[in-house]
Write a protein that holds these residues in place. Sequence first.
Motif, PDB file in Angstrom:
ATOM      1  N   UNK A 113       0.828  -1.212   0.000  1.00 13.82           N
ATOM      2  CA  UNK A 113       0.000   0.000   0.000  1.00 13.82           C
ATOM      3  C   UNK A 113       0.861   1.260   0.000  1.00 13.82           C
ATOM      4  N   UNK A 114       0.433   2.260  -0.751  1.00 10.19           N
ATOM      5  CA  UNK A 114       1.174   3.513  -0.845  1.00 10.19           C
ATOM      6  C   UNK A 114       1.138   4.258   0.484  1.00 10.19           C
ATOM      7  N   UNK A 115       2.296   4.824   0.864  1.00  9.67           N
ATOM      8  CA  UNK A 115       2.368   5.659   2.063  1.00  9.67           C
ATOM      9  C   UNK A 115       2.521   7.122   1.677  1.00  9.67           C
ATOM     10  N   UNK A 116       2.681   7.407   0.384  1.00  5.62           N
ATOM     11  CA  UNK A 116       2.914   8.775  -0.067  1.00  5.62           C
ATOM     12  C   UNK A 116       1.651   9.460  -0.567  1.00  5.62           C
ATOM     13  N   UNK A 117       0.575   8.695  -0.734  1.00  3.73           N
ATOM     14  CA  UNK A 117      -0.663   9.249  -1.261  1.00  3.73           C
ATOM     15  C   UNK A 117      -1.842   8.727  -0.451  1.00  3.73           C
ATOM     16  N   UNK A 118      -3.003   9.316  -0.692  1.00  6.38           N
ATOM     17  CA  UNK A 118      -4.247   8.753  -0.166  1.00  6.38           C
ATOM     18  C   UNK A 118      -4.729   7.705  -1.162  1.00  6.38           C
ATOM     19  N   UNK A 119      -5.217   6.583  -0.678  1.00  8.86           N
ATOM     20  CA  UNK A 119      -5.648   5.484  -1.541  1.00  8.86           C
ATOM     21  C   UNK A 119      -7.168   5.443  -1.561  1.00  8.86           C
ATOM     22  N   UNK A 120      -7.739   5.750  -2.728  1.00  2.00           N
ATOM     23  CA  UNK A 120      -9.194   5.766  -2.872  1.00  2.00           C
ATOM     24  C   UNK A 120      -9.745   4.381  -3.178  1.00  2.00           C
ATOM     25  N   UNK A 121      -8.901   3.488  -3.653  1.00  2.00           N
ATOM     26  CA  UNK A 121      -9.324   2.126  -4.010  1.00  2.00           C
ATOM     27  C   UNK A 121      -8.087   1.247  -4.003  1.00  2.00           C
ATOM     28  N   UNK A 122      -8.222   0.040  -3.466  1.00  2.00           N
ATOM     29  CA  UNK A 122      -7.151  -0.941  -3.538  1.00  2.00           C
ATOM     30  C   UNK A 122      -7.759  -2.324  -3.637  1.00  2.00           C
ATOM     31  N   UNK A 123      -7.220  -3.137  -4.518  1.00  2.00           N
ATOM     32  CA  UNK A 123      -7.670  -4.518  -4.670  1.00  2.00           C
ATOM     33  C   UNK A 123      -6.505  -5.337  -5.210  1.00  2.00           C
ATOM     34  N   UNK A 124      -6.654  -6.652  -5.188  1.00  2.00           N
ATOM     35  CA  UNK A 124      -5.657  -7.559  -5.753  1.00  2.00           C
ATOM     36  C   UNK A 124      -6.233  -8.190  -7.011  1.00  2.00           C
ATOM     37  N   UNK A 125      -5.414  -8.240  -8.044  1.00  2.00           N
ATOM     38  CA  UNK A 125      -5.850  -8.820  -9.312  1.00  2.00           C
ATOM     39  C   UNK A 125      -4.941  -9.969  -9.698  1.00  2.00           C
ATOM     40  N   UNK A 126      -5.543 -11.063 -10.129  1.00  2.00           N
ATOM     41  CA  UNK A 126      -4.765 -12.213 -10.574  1.00  2.00           C
ATOM     42  C   UNK A 126      -4.142 -11.945 -11.938  1.00  2.00           C
ATOM     43  N   UNK A 127      -3.022 -12.582 -12.170  1.00  2.00           N
ATOM     44  CA  UNK A 127      -2.347 -12.522 -13.454  1.00  2.00           C
ATOM     45  C   UNK A 127      -2.905 -13.634 -14.340  1.00  2.00           C
ATOM     46  N   UNK A 128      -3.086 -13.327 -15.628  1.00  2.00           N
ATOM     47  CA  UNK A 128      -3.571 -14.318 -16.584  1.00  2.00           C
ATOM     48  C   UNK A 128      -2.617 -14.348 -17.775  1.00  2.00           C
ATOM     49  N   UNK A 129      -2.710 -15.422 -18.566  1.00  2.00           N
ATOM     50  CA  UNK A 129      -1.934 -15.514 -19.802  1.00  2.00           C
ATOM     51  C   UNK A 129      -2.809 -15.084 -20.966  1.00  2.00           C
ATOM     52  N   UNK A 130      -2.162 -14.516 -21.983  1.00  2.00           N
ATOM     53  CA  UNK A 130      -2.868 -14.058 -23.174  1.00  2.00           C
ATOM     54  C   UNK A 130      -2.238 -14.733 -24.379  1.00  2.00           C
ATOM     55  N   UNK A 131      -3.083 -15.242 -25.289  1.00  2.00           N
ATOM     56  CA  UNK A 131      -2.572 -15.883 -26.504  1.00  2.00           C
ATOM     57  C   UNK A 131      -3.542 -15.628 -27.641  1.00  2.00           C
ATOM     58  N   UNK A 132      -3.126 -15.970 -28.852  1.00  2.00           N
ATOM     59  CA  UNK A 132      -3.990 -15.824 -30.030  1.00  2.00           C
ATOM     60  C   UNK A 132      -5.083 -16.890 -29.994  1.00  2.00           C
ATOM     61  N   UNK A 133      -6.215 -16.642 -30.665  1.00  2.00           N
ATOM     62  CA  UNK A 133      -7.326 -17.618 -30.645  1.00  2.00           C
ATOM     63  C   UNK A 133      -6.959 -18.989 -31.205  1.00  2.00           C
ATOM     64  N   UNK A 134      -5.968 -19.054 -32.126  1.00  2.00           N
ATOM     65  CA  UNK A 134      -5.591 -20.346 -32.716  1.00  2.00           C
ATOM     66  C   UNK A 134      -4.383 -20.979 -32.029  1.00  2.00           C
ATOM     67  N   UNK A 135      -3.983 -20.441 -30.879  1.00  2.00           N
ATOM     68  CA  UNK A 135      -2.865 -21.010 -30.136  1.00  2.00           C
ATOM     69  C   UNK A 135      -3.239 -22.393 -29.592  1.00  2.00           C
ATOM     70  N   UNK A 136      -2.304 -23.334 -29.529  1.00  2.00           N
ATOM     71  CA  UNK A 136      -2.623 -24.673 -29.015  1.00  2.00           C
ATOM     72  C   UNK A 136      -3.224 -24.666 -27.606  1.00  2.00           C
ATOM     73  N   UNK A 137      -2.875 -23.683 -26.798  1.00  2.00           N
ATOM     74  CA  UNK A 137      -3.410 -23.627 -25.437  1.00  2.00           C
ATOM     75  C   UNK A 137      -4.759 -22.913 -25.344  1.00  2.00           C
ATOM     76  N   UNK A 138      -5.234 -22.341 -26.458  1.00  5.87           N
ATOM     77  CA  UNK A 138      -6.439 -21.511 -26.413  1.00  5.87           C
ATOM     78  C   UNK A 138      -7.677 -22.295 -25.999  1.00  5.87           C
ATOM     79  N   UNK A 139      -7.663 -23.605 -26.182  1.00  6.42           N
ATOM     80  CA  UNK A 139      -8.841 -24.417 -25.832  1.00  6.42           C
ATOM     81  C   UNK A 139      -8.845 -24.799 -24.353  1.00  6.42           C
TER      82      UNK A 139
END
Length: 300
Positions: free
Chosen positions: A151-177
């Motif tokens: 958390x920031x100590x230098x500013x006021x925080x109006x919103x904070x949440x945790x977001x998961x990381x995901x992988x991105x690939x092309x629609x025809x990538x072998x892993x896309x299914x």
Amino acid sequence: MQTTALRYFLAVARDGTIAAASNRLNVAPSAISRQIANLEAELGCPLFERRPRGMVLSQAGELLARHAHQVLLSAEQVVTEIQELEGLRRGLVRIATTEAFAIDLVPGVITAFHARHPGIRFELSTLPPGLVTQRVAQGEADLGLTFSLEPSVDTAVAYRASLDMVALCAPDHPLAVRSLIGLSDLAAYPVALLPRDTTLRTVLDAACAAEGIAIEPVFTSNVLSAILPFVRDTRGLTLMSSIVLQGEGWRDAFRVLPIRSDRSLARGIEVQTMRDRRLPRAVEAFLAALVAALPPSPER
């Protein structure tokens, strides 16, 4: 002490040279030099140390910089309060954000807000996470949206949440299914990543080390928009937070794959404002719209 002189002084302090400040402000270098010389004559001391590679604030300059930020904010506040007599018909919202949120999310919120309040103007700057916080703390941006590991100590925080990381690939990538992949799946394909000094790499590298997996990117860039074409047109993958690309056009161009990991791949995101500052009405209204576009925060 005029606000113009203070504005030029702060520009040189931030950019490091009169030439750089001149380019950004679109003001002649001689005008900036004259204003700084006038300030130094008025105060009776040098405000900068002139070095071969640029100008660095002196001790007196550091003191003046803190004062100058407050003076300029007070001047802006007066103008804002006058404009607010007309409601949300006029105003300026200055947003600093990391590039990930500037690709789709923030422009989408701006577009929707503009449709309701066409008189409001916007300035959007894309910066590394630390600089986002710095701009907000110094009053050079009204709102900051950035990744953070703590958390920031230098500013006021109006919103904070945790977001998961995901992988991105092309629609025809072998892993896309696949509905779920592991870190070891990433290692079997070309991977494009942000540099090691980013929050994404800090979290990803720790998770890979915990599982004994080595992922060596074939393409590294500090510009996410350069990575996306590589992923779209190859069998490559990249990683990002789950809300970065929300528009319908992006959904057709890529597949989003959740990742299974022994160690959390979540990163914190924050919406930051300047501590102890009363926000202009237009900024408050846009802040509410921005937070509404983000996932519900358990920390609110």
